[in-house]
Write an enzyme that holds these catalytic residues in place. Structure first.
Site, PDB file in Angstrom:
ATOM      1  N   GLY A  97      40.402  35.261  38.847  1.00 43.53           N
ATOM      2  CA  GLY A  97      40.489  33.866  38.437  1.00 43.53           C
ATOM      3  C   GLY A  97      40.805  32.910  39.562  1.00 43.53           C
ATOM      4  O   GLY A  97      40.248  32.985  40.659  1.00 43.53           O
ATOM      5  N   ASN A 129      43.777  38.614  42.769  1.00 43.07           N
ATOM      6  CA  ASN A 129      42.593  39.448  42.551  1.00 43.07           C
ATOM      7  C   ASN A 129      41.654  38.910  41.485  1.00 43.07           C
ATOM      8  O   ASN A 129      40.558  39.452  41.297  1.00 43.07           O
ATOM      9  CB  ASN A 129      43.032  40.864  42.141  1.00 43.07           C
ATOM     10  N   SER A 158      51.196  23.487  34.952  1.00 42.08           N
ATOM     11  CA  SER A 158      50.142  23.103  34.014  1.00 42.08           C
ATOM     12  C   SER A 158      50.532  21.806  33.332  1.00 42.08           C
ATOM     13  O   SER A 158      51.725  21.500  33.173  1.00 42.08           O
ATOM     14  CB  SER A 158      49.954  24.198  32.963  1.00 42.08           C
ATOM     15  N   TYR A 195      54.319  28.819  26.315  1.00 40.82           N
ATOM     16  CA  TYR A 195      53.653  28.621  27.601  1.00 40.82           C
ATOM     17  C   TYR A 195      54.162  27.349  28.262  1.00 40.82           C
ATOM     18  O   TYR A 195      54.471  27.329  29.468  1.00 40.82           O
ATOM     19  CB  TYR A 195      52.148  28.552  27.395  1.00 40.82           C
ATOM     20  N   GLY A 225      43.437  32.750  41.283  1.00 45.14           N
ATOM     21  CA  GLY A 225      44.044  33.466  42.398  1.00 45.14           C
ATOM     22  C   GLY A 225      43.009  34.046  43.333  1.00 45.14           C
ATOM     23  O   GLY A 225      43.140  33.958  44.563  1.00 45.14           O
TER      24      GLY A 225
END
Length: 304
Positions: free
Chosen positions: A26, A24, A152, A178, A28
């Protein structure tokens, strides 16, 4: 004039079913839009039905014929993941593309789920591990299915300790925590491919990273936000590696795609090294993930 993304190699996805986690917003949302534009039926998996419906309306402003639906999914809640998988498999008998896109990045402070899991690891890895497992039988039963897990370049900052997966024994580090979750994504990619092969499936497990992309979240955080505002590419470009990973017909198993020049450029294979390609570490993380999520792929896929 701003350069436009090159879609000349777009595949016709008519008749295909895709799930996009975090579809919903970015990267995505942009992936949802492009998959729908190519004819796929796209299931937006996100926490809020209302936000998912808003995303559907936005897509249909651009692609009036888009085939879309939204199902609620909270990747930090095991019960929510089980409910999503049951709802999906009750309605759909095939799953051609599972785009494990949703994630949290560089949280300002240490956060945990209600089960005590560190938030980056819970959302980015463990939630997708369980979701993919619950959908494993459907993926195996779908010819040439694809699981594309978004990682990433931050995986290089990882200092993953399987005896302290939730980093309770170390000071909080945005980039480090992260990075651990993004390394876990790559370890998962390799180990998942072995499960597909053991199940005699034609499915492929692959991964991608977007480079420096101007997503809503990335632009709001510290130095990364400053760099993103002045240097990052639009999401229309950032989503291209994960779209290629999810749809390119000739992609190799366990391929890792990213911008050709690291932060910018056309999607290209990225060579992995170090802990990411350590098969022993891949299997140890897999075993630990099964224990934590209380879910065994062997039973789901009969791969023993």
């Amino acid at each position: 004039m701003q350069q436009q993304p090159n879609n000349k190699n777009s595949q016709d996805l008519a008749g295909k079913t895709a799930v996009v986690t975090g579809g919903n917003i970015g990267l995505g949302f942009q992936s949802t839009l492009e998959l729908a534009r190519r004819g796929a039926h796209v299931v937006i998996a996100c926490r809020s039905i209302e936000k998912g419906e808003t995303a559907i309306a936005r897509v249909r402003q651009k692609v009036s014929s888009a085939s879309l639906e939204v199902l609620p999914l909270d990747l930090t809640d095991r019960k929510s993941i089980h409910r999503f998988a049951k709802a999906f498999t009750t309605k759909h008998q095939q799953l051609d593309i599972l785009l494990n896109n949703a994630g949290v990045v560089n949280l300002e402070q240490r956060m945990h789920t209600k089960e005590g899991w560190e938030m980056h690891m819970a959302t980015n890895h463990l939630g997708h591990f369980l979701l993919t497992g619950l959908l494993f039988e459907t993926l195996v039963a779908t010819p040439n299915a694809r699981v594309a897990t978004v990682s990433s370049g931050g995986y290089r900052a990882a200092k993953l300790d399987l005896e302290d997966l939730h980093s309770e024994k170390r000071p909080y580090s945005r980039l480090g925590f992260y990075g651990n979750s993004k390394l876990a994504n790559l370890l998962f990619m390799f180990a998942l491919q072995r499960r597909f092969e053991a199940a005699g499936s034609s499915a492929k497990s692959v991964s991608a990273h977007p480079g420096l992309t101007a997503t809503e979240r990335q632009q709001s955080i510290g130095m990364g936000g400053w760099l993103s505002r002045f240097m990052a590419r639009p999401v229309e470009f950032g989503c291209r590696p994960q779209l290629a990973a999810a749809t390119a017909p000739d992609i190799a198993e366990c391929a890792f795609l990213g911008p050709r020049f690291g932060l910018w450029g056309n999607p290209s294979p990225v060579k992995l090294s170090g802990p990411a390609v350590d098969a022993e570490l891949q299997e140890k993380l897999w075993a630990l993930s099964e224990k934590l999520t209380e879910f065994q792929y062997v039973k789901a896929g009969n791969t023993a």
